[in-house]
Motif scaffolding. Sequence first.
Motif, PDB file in Angstrom:
ATOM      1  N   HIS A 191       0.926   4.304  -2.721  1.00 31.48           N
ATOM      2  CA  HIS A 191       0.743   5.714  -2.370  1.00 31.48           C
ATOM      3  C   HIS A 191       1.896   6.581  -2.852  1.00 31.48           C
ATOM      4  O   HIS A 191       1.728   7.791  -3.052  1.00 31.48           O
ATOM      5  CB  HIS A 191       0.592   5.869  -0.857  1.00 31.48           C
ATOM      6  N   LYS A 192       3.048   5.946  -3.063  1.00 32.68           N
ATOM      7  CA  LYS A 192       4.212   6.680  -3.556  1.00 32.68           C
ATOM      8  C   LYS A 192       4.334   6.555  -5.073  1.00 32.68           C
ATOM      9  O   LYS A 192       5.384   6.803  -5.649  1.00 32.68           O
ATOM     10  CB  LYS A 192       5.473   6.174  -2.854  1.00 32.68           C
ATOM     11  N   ASN A 205      -1.125   3.266  10.223  1.00 34.75           N
ATOM     12  CA  ASN A 205      -0.851   4.434   9.374  1.00 34.75           C
ATOM     13  C   ASN A 205      -0.832   4.095   7.892  1.00 34.75           C
ATOM     14  O   ASN A 205      -0.853   4.995   7.049  1.00 34.75           O
ATOM     15  CB  ASN A 205       0.501   5.047   9.756  1.00 34.75           C
ATOM     16  N   ASP A 231       2.694   1.055  12.039  1.00 36.51           N
ATOM     17  CA  ASP A 231       2.752   1.209  10.580  1.00 36.51           C
ATOM     18  C   ASP A 231       1.509   0.626   9.915  1.00 36.51           C
ATOM     19  O   ASP A 231       1.077   1.105   8.865  1.00 36.51           O
ATOM     20  CB  ASP A 231       4.004   0.525  10.020  1.00 36.51           C
ATOM     21  N   SER A 280       0.834  -1.204   0.000  1.00 41.39           N
ATOM     22  CA  SER A 280       0.000   0.000   0.000  1.00 41.39           C
ATOM     23  C   SER A 280       0.866   1.251   0.000  1.00 41.39           C
ATOM     24  O   SER A 280       0.577   2.233  -0.705  1.00 41.39           O
ATOM     25  CB  SER A 280      -0.915  -0.014   1.224  1.00 41.39           C
ATOM     26  N   SER A 281       1.937   1.203   0.772  1.00 41.98           N
ATOM     27  CA  SER A 281       2.851   2.344   0.833  1.00 41.98           C
ATOM     28  C   SER A 281       3.512   2.588  -0.520  1.00 41.98           C
ATOM     29  O   SER A 281       3.668   3.739  -0.956  1.00 41.98           O
ATOM     30  CB  SER A 281       3.910   2.089   1.912  1.00 41.98           C
ATOM     31  N   ASN A 336       1.632   3.147   6.255  1.00 42.90           N
ATOM     32  CA  ASN A 336       2.832   3.786   5.710  1.00 42.90           C
ATOM     33  C   ASN A 336       4.066   3.086   6.251  1.00 42.90           C
ATOM     34  O   ASN A 336       4.128   2.706   7.422  1.00 42.90           O
ATOM     35  CB  ASN A 336       2.877   5.266   6.082  1.00 42.90           C
ATOM     36  N   ASP A 337       5.051   2.930   5.393  1.00 45.26           N
ATOM     37  CA  ASP A 337       6.283   2.214   5.710  1.00 45.26           C
ATOM     38  C   ASP A 337       7.414   3.213   5.932  1.00 45.26           C
ATOM     39  O   ASP A 337       7.954   3.767   4.965  1.00 45.26           O
ATOM     40  CB  ASP A 337       6.614   1.267   4.557  1.00 45.26           C
ATOM     41  N   ASP A 389      10.073   4.974   3.302  1.00 44.36           N
ATOM     42  CA  ASP A 389      10.140   6.438   3.247  1.00 44.36           C
ATOM     43  C   ASP A 389      11.572   6.936   3.342  1.00 44.36           C
ATOM     44  O   ASP A 389      12.013   7.797   2.571  1.00 44.36           O
ATOM     45  CB  ASP A 389       9.347   7.058   4.405  1.00 44.36           C
TER      46      ASP A 389
END
Length: 391
Positions: free
Chosen positions: A157-158, A373, A370, A153-154, A375-376, A380
């Motif tokens: 998103h990027k 959120n 994480d 997912s991260s 998000n990783d 990042d």
Amino acid sequence: MAYFLIATIRKWKLTSNIKNFKMKKIILVLLSFSVSFVFAQNPVSYPKDTAISKPELNFEVLWHTFEDNYAFFKLRNIDWHAAYQKYRPLINANTSDDSLYTVFSQMLAPFKDNHINVIVPGIKQFKSVKPSQFVKEFPTDSLRNEFWQMVNSSLSHKHFTALQYTGPEFNHVPLFAYSTSNGIGYLRFNRCFVDQDSDNVPDAAVAGKLLDTLFASFKDVKSIIVDVRDNIGGNDEFAYEVAGRFTASKVIGMHKKTRIRKGGYEDFGQLETWYTEPKGVFQFTKPVVVLTNDKTVSAGDLFASIMRELPTVKIVGSSTRGIYSNMYGFTLPNGWLISLSNERYYDNKMICYEGIGAPVDIHVLNTQNDLLNLNDPVLDTAIKVLLKTRN
């Protein structure tokens, strides 16, 4: 019951005495709950007095075989003779198998060496486990799956493209996953072997063909992230096959030496030097970040270590497991399967990271937060490092 056997074997690197036997055969032998020829390849050490009861003989054989072959008593702060004095009086002719197993487990637990195993075929397994921050945060298969879903997912998103997969599956996971975004490539592999069913083609050669194909996606990228978090290991040749895609010149990857059987604790054979050499249709020599954690194990440890030797590579995450040695596998008189570490691996500066793991350049941890959120933070950080290289 089969699960713990696969979970053990998939993390083992085979010793030089048994590496010509295919992983498939090892797994099948263990799954058949057989006392196999695989472990009989390495000799055991017997006490001077063998006219003792069976439980006592099994204890003595285990203790003496470790005494004659184990490579890290000093490094792991193990007084093996004191262990003998403590545990040998607990064993006699009336000791049950369960009690013997308990004694072995208690005696070997302080090593915290994941390459030490006691397997009672078809019944149970003990592993001398080093505590893991990653396992503490993600202790179940379900949470591990959620972790990788969060990573995916991260990536999305990027603005990374949908992950592509190639290579055989193991535990329902394809060998390689890869993607690109804004000039950054992403490559992930969670094991260092291709396929336990491969009988004729060398494992690294198969990996090389797959890498040649997927690296076409990285032809125009400016940097690459290589994700080997939670890598379960495999074989050294595989690690070198991948690392060879990131160097245009031959460089020292590692040194290693094997303990001389029945020699002293510090008696080792001739130093072997292994080189990382250019592999593939082209070599990527632009900036690379390797993502690791303390569940990057065995050949995964080695991959991180040899990548650290390359000038364009940074390591982000947390230190790897620190379990480098091939396994010295042997069989006790009662048919139990035992393994130990009998080799020392060194980097090109002759530093041994056994028990420590390959160090990172930037320390970042994943936690269960994480998952909330989506998000990783390790990913990042890697992206930030690579974007700075463009300035």
